[in-house]
Design a protein around this motif. Structure first.
Motif: not given
Length: 213
Positions: A63-67, A77-78, A80-82
């Motif tokens: 799971k990655t929400t922010h990178r 990035l996909d 949905s990723t910040h």
């Protein structure tokens, strides 16, 4: 107010803030940690630079929400990723503008959602360097900047994959060993000072730290 560089007026819990946050570094101490499910359980998962998940899910999750990335470490990035950026020179912003300009996007080599780009003011880096690190080293590491950023964004922060491995080696959970000398600190970053601040935050129960060994 501050105590040894640690602010006592940290933001209070709020329904509008995230509940739990995992800050995932790239240290080799994640190898065989089996932290993957625990990391993915968090509301927000922030990864740093190019740290991969594919093939490492058992230890680092998927799971990655922010990178947090810089131009030299940018990875696709996909949708949905910040994309979080701490710019500290004009070229960083120029690269960002060029990357997401409609005429340049097709050839930029980077795929990311332009509507999920977060740019922190360079003043934040200066604040962390001055107030948290006492201007030690030339500038804070990306990992330490990300940790302080997460403290202001989430109610509960857990840190994974920071520091050396159990043998004192500075390496990544992916790729090759960075160096073969125990306790060698990283480049221009004040590694020992950052480590001491992280330990102090942990002892004061401001963050959770998972060392993997």
């Amino acid at each position: 107010m501050t105590l040894n560089g640690i602010r006592n007026d940290s933001p209070k819990p709020s329904p509008n803030r995230c509940r739990t946050c995992a800050v995932v570094g790239n240290s080799g101490n994640l190898k065989r940690s089996h932290y993957g499910p625990l990391i993915d359980f968090h509301d927000i998962v922030i990864r740093i630079n190019e740290g991969p998940t594919i093939g490492y899910e058992r230890d680092v999750g998927n799971k990655t929400t922010h990178r947090v990335m810089f131009p030299v470490s940018a990875t696709n990035l996909d949708n949905s990723t910040h994309f979080v950026m701490f710019p500290f020179k004009i070229r960083d912003l120029e690269w960002l503008i060029k990357t997401f300009s409609p005429s340049e996007n097709a050839t930029s080599g980077l795929k990311a959602n332009k509507d999920l780009v977060m740019i922190l003011s360079p003043a934040f880096m200066n604040y962390v360097h001055l107030k948290w690190l006492g201007r030690k080293g030339q500038y804070p590491s990306t990992g330490f900047l990300t940790l302080i950023f997460s403290i202001y964004m989430c109610d509960e922060v857990s840190v994974f994959g920071f520091g050396a491995d159990s043998k004192g080696m500075w390496n990544h959970y992916f790729g090759e060993v960075l160096n073969l000398h125990p306790w060698t600190k990283t480049g221009n970053h004040p590694g020992s000072v950052e480590a001491a601040k992280i330990d102090e935050l942990f002892k004061r129960k401001k963050i959770n730290v998972y060392r993997g060994w």
